[in-house]
Enzyme design. Structure first.
Site, PDB file in Angstrom:
ATOM      1  N   ASP A 196       0.757  -0.553  -0.127  1.00 18.81           N
ATOM      2  CA  ASP A 196       0.146   0.228  -0.166  1.00 18.81           C
ATOM      3  C   ASP A 196       0.575   1.477   0.351  1.00 18.81           C
ATOM      4  O   ASP A 196       1.881   1.590   0.541  1.00 18.81           O
ATOM      5  CB  ASP A 196      -1.056   0.156   1.180  1.00 18.81           C
ATOM      6  CG  ASP A 196      -2.185   0.647   1.156  1.00 18.81           C
ATOM      7  OD1 ASP A 196      -3.149   0.740   1.403  1.00 18.81           O
ATOM      8  OD2 ASP A 196      -2.157   1.932   0.082  1.00 18.81           O
TER       9      ASP A 196
ATOM     10  N   GLU B 223      -2.111   0.176  -4.565  1.00 18.25           N
ATOM     11  CA  GLU B 223      -2.255  -0.770  -4.360  1.00 18.25           C
ATOM     12  C   GLU B 223      -1.906  -2.190  -5.441  1.00 18.25           C
ATOM     13  O   GLU B 223      -2.301  -2.454  -6.316  1.00 18.25           O
ATOM     14  CB  GLU B 223      -3.753  -1.386  -3.340  1.00 18.25           C
ATOM     15  CG  GLU B 223      -4.122  -0.150  -2.269  1.00 18.25           C
ATOM     16  CD  GLU B 223      -5.509  -0.915  -2.107  1.00 18.25           C
ATOM     17  OE1 GLU B 223      -5.487  -2.194  -0.874  1.00 18.25           O
ATOM     18  OE2 GLU B 223      -5.863   0.096  -1.188  1.00 18.25           O
TER      19      GLU B 223
END
Length: 346
Positions: free
Chosen positions: A11, A110
């Site tokens: 992330d 992500e």
DNA sequence: TCTGGGGTCCTAGGACCC
DNA sequence: TCTGGGGTCCTAGGACCC
């Protein structure tokens, strides 16, 4: 010879803000808010993101820019620039693909990675170092047995850390947390669960699946308990995602009351959506029109087309017919068109 | 805090058919 | 004539996520 499989979730930290700070290094350390056209006086525009310095003033993503300006008058407001984020995202994903891992991209900032290694922490550190060196962006990495665990772990790893959350330490890490800490349970479901006496992850994990099914449906109810037990999907899919549909919508700075104005906007949106479908090489099977009136009441009406099409005139005519099925007696703040695509066989 | 835009999946009810 | 049960399609809305 490594034999253990892991799911990693990467992330990017404060992705949009980080990209903007690379372009505007002089703003580092200052409160920055990104959103809309960058004009904080524009009504009905919200922040896409806010830097930590802006958050200290109570500004957060999703907040109206006008509120952000009131809370943090010294903030720098920047326009949102999706193509720049897209480009930065591609640079990051290219770095990930150089590693001996399976890569499943989940949006701009992500990715899930599938890896076989005996030392996932070292792999994670190597990934972070490579991303940092090549793109000057920081990321957090979660390590899990499945996507759910890895996803929650990366959130716990922020900023720029690595965290392992597996079946081995799931209970000690998660049991005391509220149910909306789980990935897939939001504020609404969490509240309904609490009304049934399930406040924590541990309580939900011990719930009766049949009772959950009665309240939340045969799929969702038992699935919530699965989430509480730390279970989840563990397959990393590397084939590109095939979109189910596509939509475009517009919120007007001021409400519209004239049907002719609405029809004009709807015609433009329908044309855009159809052209998007053509560009993507897809056919449209269903058209849906969304209308949001004051006070923030959203309604949708839809029609299945007699046959798949890429004809802008047909899509537009269908959308205008659907518009007439809407109650337009209240001022309209948003209008949108959504379409569904035919899915390729297999 | 007067609340964006773009997605995905699930549920439930009614129509329709056998 | 009334009614059953099951399956599938269509539509509207809700919830979640980034």
């Amino acid at each position: 010879m490594a034999t253990r499989n892991w799911i990693l979730h990467l992330d990017l930290d404060q992705f949009i803000a980080a990209v903007e700070l690379l372009r505007h290094p002089e703003l580092r350390g200052r409160p920055v808010v990104v959103g809309g056209t960058g004009d904080p006086t524009q009504p009905r525009t919200v922040a896409a993101t806010a830097t930590y310095e802006a958050r200290e003033h109570g500004v957060h993503s999703g907040m109206p820019l006008r509120t952000a300006l009131r809370r943090c008058p010294d903030a720098v407001f920047l326009p949102s620039d999706p193509p720049a984020y897209e480009a930065a995202s591609e640079r990051v994903m290219a770095v990930l693909r150089e590693f001996p891992v399976l890569v499943e991209i989940w949006g701009w900032d992500e990715a899930f990675l599938g890896a076989t290694t005996d030392d996932p922490e070292t792999l994670a550190a190597d990934l972070q170092h490579a991303v940092r060196t090549r793109t000057r962006l920081d990321c957090s990495i979660g390590i899990g047995d499945n996507k759910h665990q890895a996803k929650l772990a990366s959130a716990l790893a922020k900023p720029a850390g690595v965290r392992r959350l597996t079946t081995a330490n799931w209970a000690e890490t998660m049991n005391h947390r509220p149910t909306d800490a789980l990935w897939g349970i939001g504020a609404r479901i969490s509240k309904r669960l609490a009304a049934l006496g399930y406040h924590t992850v541990a309580q939900l994990a011990a719930a009766d699946p049949a009772e959950l099914a009665r309240h939340f449906g045969p799929t969702n109810g038992p699935w919530y308990r699965y989430l509480a037990l730390g279970k989840g999907e563990a397959e990393v899919v590397t084939t590109p995602w095939i979109a189910r549909g596509h939509s475009r919508e517009t919120t007007f700075p001021q409400d519209l009351t004239d049907r002719a104005d609405l029809a004009r906007h709807l015609t433009a949106l329908a044309g855009h959506v159809t052209q998007d479908a053509v560009d993507a090489g897809r056919e449209i099977t269903r058209v849906s029109v969304k209308v949001r009136t004051t006070p923030f009441l959203t309604r949708t009406r839809q029609s299945k087309l007699p046959a798949p099409t890429t004809d802008p005139a047909l899509v537009t005519r269908t959308a205008l017919d659907i518009l007439d099925r809407h109650d337009l007696t209240h001022p309209v703040r948003l209008i949108g068109v959504a379409v569904e695509y035919t899915m390729p066989k297999e």
